[in-house]
Design a protein around this motif. Structure first.
Motif, PDB file in Angstrom:
ATOM      1  N   ASN A   9      28.874  41.103  44.831  1.00 52.51           N
ATOM      2  CA  ASN A   9      29.832  42.128  44.455  1.00 52.51           C
ATOM      3  C   ASN A   9      31.216  41.875  45.025  1.00 52.51           C
ATOM      4  OD1 ASN A   9      27.945  43.543  42.975  1.00 52.51           O
ATOM      5  ND2 ASN A   9      27.266  44.747  44.742  1.00 52.51           N
ATOM      6  N   GLN A  10      31.254  41.380  46.281  1.00 53.65           N
ATOM      7  CA  GLN A  10      32.542  41.139  46.912  1.00 53.65           C
ATOM      8  C   GLN A  10      33.304  40.047  46.157  1.00 53.65           C
ATOM      9  OE1 GLN A  10      32.347  40.025  51.036  1.00 53.65           O
ATOM     10  NE2 GLN A  10      34.555  39.735  51.206  1.00 53.65           N
ATOM     11  N   TRP A  13      34.751  41.440  42.578  1.00 54.52           N
ATOM     12  CA  TRP A  13      35.994  42.194  42.538  1.00 54.52           C
ATOM     13  C   TRP A  13      37.169  41.336  42.966  1.00 54.52           C
ATOM     14  CZ3 TRP A  13      39.220  42.609  46.589  1.00 54.52           C
ATOM     15  CH2 TRP A  13      38.700  42.543  47.889  1.00 54.52           C
ATOM     16  N   LEU A  16      38.256  39.352  40.019  1.00 54.82           N
ATOM     17  CA  LEU A  16      38.955  40.201  39.064  1.00 54.82           C
ATOM     18  C   LEU A  16      40.397  40.471  39.506  1.00 54.82           C
ATOM     19  CD1 LEU A  16      36.198  42.797  38.110  1.00 54.82           C
ATOM     20  CD2 LEU A  16      37.100  40.930  36.701  1.00 54.82           C
ATOM     21  N   PHE A  93      35.799  46.335  47.826  1.00 56.57           N
ATOM     22  CA  PHE A  93      37.003  46.756  47.122  1.00 56.57           C
ATOM     23  C   PHE A  93      37.619  48.010  47.726  1.00 56.57           C
ATOM     24  CE2 PHE A  93      39.204  48.964  43.634  1.00 56.57           C
ATOM     25  CZ  PHE A  93      40.127  47.980  43.305  1.00 56.57           C
ATOM     26  N   SER A  97      41.413  48.266  48.798  1.00 55.29           N
ATOM     27  CA  SER A  97      42.299  49.297  48.250  1.00 55.29           C
ATOM     28  C   SER A  97      43.082  49.980  49.362  1.00 55.29           C
ATOM     29  CB  SER A  97      41.490  50.332  47.470  1.00 55.29           C
ATOM     30  OG  SER A  97      40.816  49.742  46.384  1.00 55.29           O
TER      31      SER A  97
END
Length: 213
Positions: A9-10, A13, A16, A93, A97
């Protein structure tokens, strides 16, 4: 057989975000291709910012806003990539953020303070070139760090390599700013030192405290 997940998952993102950054570069090329090339090679082309010496340093144009957004993302990715394990208990994420918001607030606040002081103290004509170099070279650093971020993420995978590259670019940026403004700085050395401590060092401490709470 169960399919093997290629990325966690890390990494997903992060990829992306890099792809979005690439889209921003493509948009910059569509808006002003010559300006994009100019910022990319500004370290080796001193005349690029001399042509802008009389222009007001503004980020409120489509090109500058896009370049500003790209730079915020690059700085945040560098900061997060090196300090994530030290500062964040839950990496991902959400933590990025938080870093992105802190960096955005930090740089935008500095920009408005610079413009405010330059206008209120009637120093706009004297420091405009200095501000052009300061923010222009920041954009250059971020454009140059982009391929290094990609190389580090998918090949080298070393936080020290990434941070060292970023620091070297920042040192080069600082030396160029000092060299191109030596008359202004030497003539107002006390005020320059005061400015540097107030607007360069102190906000970094605030940024650190913001991202670690």
């Amino acid at each position: 057989m169960q399919a093997i997940e290629l990325t966690n998952n890390q990494e997903g993102w992060f990829t992306l975000v890099l792809l979005f950054s690439f889209v921003l570069i493509a948009l910059l090329k569509l808006l002003k291709p010559k300006q994009l090339v100019g910022y990319s090679i500004a370290f080796f082309s001193p005349g690029f910012f001399q042509k802008k010496a009389e222009d007001f340093i503004s980020i409120f144009t489509p090109f500058k806003l896009t370049l500003f957004a790209f730079s915020i993302i690059m700085i945040s990715l560098v900061f997060y990539s090196y300090f994530n394990e030290l500062l964040f208990e839950n990496q991902g994420f959400q933590s990025f953020s938080k870093t992105l918001a802190a960096v955005f607030f930090y740089i935008l606040t500095k920009y408005f303070i610079d413009i405010f002081l330059a206008n209120v103290l009637a120093l706009k004509e004297n420091v405009n070139y200095f501000l052009q170099l300061k923010y222009g070279y920041m954009f250059t650093v971020c454009l140059l760090i982009f391929p290094i971020l990609i190389l580090n993420k998918y090949a080298i995978k070393s936080g020290y390599f990434l941070l060292s590259s970023f620091i070297i670019l920042l040192i080069f940026r600082t030396l160029l700013i000092l060299f191109n403004n030596k008359r202004l700085i030497l003539g107002k050395l006390f005020y320059f030192i005061l400015y540097f401590c107030t607007l360069e060092i102190a906000p970094l401490l605030i940024l650190y405290k913001t991202t670690t709470t």
